[in-house]
Design a protein around this motif. Structure first.
Motif, PDB file in Angstrom:
ATOM      1  N   PHE A  78      -8.193 -15.335 -71.928  1.00  0.00           N
ATOM      2  CA  PHE A  78      -7.947 -14.429 -72.730  1.00  0.00           C
ATOM      3  C   PHE A  78      -8.670 -15.299 -74.916  1.00  0.00           C
ATOM      4  O   PHE A  78      -9.564 -14.752 -75.754  1.00  0.00           O
ATOM      5  N   TRP A  79      -8.263 -16.082 -74.764  1.00  0.00           N
ATOM      6  CA  TRP A  79      -8.296 -17.493 -75.938  1.00  0.00           C
ATOM      7  C   TRP A  79      -8.958 -17.967 -75.865  1.00  0.00           C
ATOM      8  O   TRP A  79      -9.375 -18.518 -76.938  1.00  0.00           O
ATOM      9  N   CYS A  91     -19.253 -10.419 -70.170  1.00  0.00           N
ATOM     10  CA  CYS A  91     -18.758 -10.128 -69.796  1.00  0.00           C
ATOM     11  C   CYS A  91     -18.653 -10.068 -68.188  1.00  0.00           C
ATOM     12  O   CYS A  91     -18.231  -9.169 -66.970  1.00  0.00           O
ATOM     13  N   ARG A  93     -15.188 -19.307 -71.133  1.00  0.00           N
ATOM     14  CA  ARG A  93     -14.933 -19.454 -69.643  1.00  0.00           C
ATOM     15  C   ARG A  93     -15.443 -20.309 -68.943  1.00  0.00           C
ATOM     16  O   ARG A  93     -16.450 -20.867 -69.994  1.00  0.00           O
ATOM     17  N   ARG A 110     -11.459  -8.455 -73.811  1.00  0.00           N
ATOM     18  CA  ARG A 110     -10.375  -9.535 -74.487  1.00  0.00           C
ATOM     19  C   ARG A 110      -9.591  -9.047 -76.030  1.00  0.00           C
ATOM     20  O   ARG A 110      -8.701  -9.149 -75.136  1.00  0.00           O
ATOM     21  N   THR A 127     -15.177  -1.961 -71.585  1.00  0.00           N
ATOM     22  CA  THR A 127     -16.261  -3.009 -70.575  1.00  0.00           C
ATOM     23  C   THR A 127     -16.408  -2.465 -69.017  1.00  0.00           C
ATOM     24  O   THR A 127     -17.645  -2.673 -68.467  1.00  0.00           O
ATOM     25  N   SER A 135     -13.498 -12.325 -66.465  1.00  0.00           N
ATOM     26  CA  SER A 135     -13.620 -14.184 -66.687  1.00  0.00           C
ATOM     27  C   SER A 135     -13.788 -14.415 -66.482  1.00  0.00           C
ATOM     28  O   SER A 135     -13.604 -15.839 -65.951  1.00  0.00           O
ATOM     29  N   CYS A 182     -16.336 -10.235 -74.724  1.00  0.00           N
ATOM     30  CA  CYS A 182     -15.972  -9.035 -74.139  1.00  0.00           C
ATOM     31  C   CYS A 182     -15.297  -8.118 -74.850  1.00  0.00           C
ATOM     32  O   CYS A 182     -13.760  -9.008 -75.674  1.00  0.00           O
ATOM     33  N   LEU A 234     -12.541 -14.674 -78.388  1.00  0.00           N
ATOM     34  CA  LEU A 234     -11.740 -13.941 -78.178  1.00  0.00           C
ATOM     35  C   LEU A 234     -12.838 -12.593 -77.616  1.00  0.00           C
ATOM     36  O   LEU A 234     -12.444 -11.428 -77.767  1.00  0.00           O
ATOM     37  N   GLY A 283      -9.357  -8.079 -66.477  1.00  0.00           N
ATOM     38  CA  GLY A 283      -9.118  -9.572 -66.985  1.00  0.00           C
ATOM     39  C   GLY A 283      -9.405 -10.372 -66.519  1.00  0.00           C
ATOM     40  O   GLY A 283     -10.441 -11.548 -67.130  1.00  0.00           O
ATOM     41  N   MET A 303      -5.552  -7.980 -75.421  1.00  0.00           N
ATOM     42  CA  MET A 303      -4.624  -9.050 -76.313  1.00  0.00           C
ATOM     43  C   MET A 303      -3.683  -7.941 -77.250  1.00  0.00           C
ATOM     44  O   MET A 303      -1.946  -7.799 -76.924  1.00  0.00           O
TER      45      MET A 303
END
Length: 433
Positions: free
Chosen positions: A394-395, A405, A398, A21, A78, A336, A18, A15, A332, A25
């Motif tokens: 986001f959870w 990022c 990658r 995230r 970001t 990611s 970056c 989370l 997003g 969320m």
């Protein structure tokens, strides 16, 4: 502790890879949760937190300084490092800012039971969040050659000023709604500033794809500063007039000027077939709704026979809601390490938000209670759909092995017979607003 086994509040958890995230969320959850509570209040009489000014102030405050601020924080934290070619922000300051966002919700919701303490906590937290954003961004924006993106800093400063005015009036026991209307103008201006950067990438990527497909050279898209500055001037003029003398003829004509300026922005977008691709077209709709919102406001103030709140809700439900939705989807996925194209749910969610805006505006002329409920349900459905699709992104770590990022690698060049056009990244803007 490995990322897969880290608890959510640990800096090792994905989370915190970056800054977008956690903030995206929060924006997604706030999008359907806060509007769900509002819809329940309108249709079922659900109780809402007792705040100074009543339920309508709670609703507007949470939309403008809760949902929208979370989305904006994720975007600027970001995008500014990307625009200025500086390193991404670390997890520690981002965690502090997230804590301030949560404290702002807690303080304002508690203000009905203990107004002085609750409002003071909310004010310190919200202004601390905006001030913290400015503190993190200012060195990079001011040191950037040409200061091409410093408009973000001035927009945040104006946001802080208007938010402070809201809390001062609330603490004085004065109705703070004038500041909430001013906040809508600030957000519209910030959207114009942000869209000029986002569109430079999205529209030119669509032009490049069309060049690669048909081999026909095309001029690159440029978000021209004079058009942007005119739109910002018109929006500012209407916002100031409505703040000083609400409902007057000056406000009406300036609202119509803002509508015309928003339409003028779209003259840059008419690039032929590349505009008809998904992402440019969805961003185009944001400006169409902005023009519609200000046009309805102006016509209503000139005696159009309907409430100017119809235009106001096109700006909030439509422009603000759709812009946050699209920014979360574009940034997003891209940051990611995932491809944003080929996501059929995205236009469906956008259509739900446009329908919500039109239903909410129509409520003033048709069936108010029913259409308000329909609008709330459509909005909630859009952000619930996006939450289901994007919160898992986001959870989790990658999957592409990239940095926290990092965006996607650059596309493959077009064939030699059709030279690839410049993508006109935000760095190409030579004059800022």
């Amino acid at each position: 502790m490995s990322a897969a086994r880290a608890v959510p509040w640990s800096p090792a958890h994905p989370l915190w890879l970056c800054p977008f995230r956690p903030f995206f969320m929060l924006a997604l959850v706030a999008g359907w949760a806060l509007m769900g509570l509002w819809g329940g209040f309108l249709l079922l009489g659900w109780p809402l937190p007792a705040v100074p000014g009543g339920p309508f102030v709670w609703h507007a405050h949470e939309l403008l300084l809760g949902f929208a601020l979370a989305g904006a924080a994720g975007f600027v934290l970001t995008s500014v490092p990307e625009f200025t070619r500086t390193p991404a922000f670390g997890a520690r300051p981002v965690r502090v800012l997230v804590g301030l966002w949560l404290a702002g919700r807690l303080g304002f919701w508690y203000s009905g039971w203990w107004p002085l303490v609750g409002l003071a906590v909310a004010a310190l937290a919200q202004l601390g969040l905006i001030g913290g954003l400015m503190g993190l961004l200012a060195p990079r924006l001011l040191r950037d050659p040409g200061r091409r993106h410093v408009a973000f800093l001035w927009a945040l400063a104006l946001l802080a000023f208007v938010a402070a005015g809201f809390y001062v009036d609330a603490l004085r026991g004065v109705a703070p709604t004038r500041w909430l209307h001013a906040l809508v103008g600030v957000w519209m201006g910030l959207i114009v500033i942000a869209m000029s950067r986002i569109s430079m990438s999205i529209v030119n990527a669509s032009i490049d794809a069309q060049v690669a497909a048909d081999g026909r050279a095309r001029e690159p898209y440029l978000a021209r500063p004079p058009r942007r500055n005119l739109a910002l001037l018109a929006i500012s003029g209407y916002t100031l007039a409505e703040f000083a003398r609400p409902g007057g003829p000056v406000s009406a004509w300036l609202a119509l000027a803002a509508a015309a300026a928003a339409l003028n922005l779209l003259n840059d977008w008419h690039v032929g077939r590349p505009l008809l691709r998904r992402w440019p077209l969805l961003l185009y709709v944001v400006y169409v709704l902005m023009a519609l919102g200000y046009a309805l406001t102006g016509l209503a103030l000139l005696g159009g026979g309907f409430s100017p709140n119809a235009g106001l809700h096109v700006l909030t439900t439509g422009v603000l809601g759709l812009n946050v939705y699209l920014v979360i989807a574009i940034a997003g996925y891209t940051h990611s390490g995932l491809e944003k194209s080929g996501r059929p749910w995205v236009p469906w969610g956008a259509a739900l938000l446009v329908a919500a805006a039109l239903a909410r505006a129509s409520a003033y002329a048709l069936a108010p209670a029913a259409l308000m409920g329909v609008a709330a349900a459509l909005w909630c459905a859009a952000f619930a759909l996006q939450s289901m699709r994007m919160l898992p992104v986001f959870w989790r770590p990658r999957a592409d092995g990239g940095g926290g990022c990092d965006g996607l690698p650059p596309p493959r060049p077009a064939p030699a017979s059709a030279p690839r056009q410049s993508t006109c990244a935000p760095e190409a803007l030579t004059t800022d607003s």
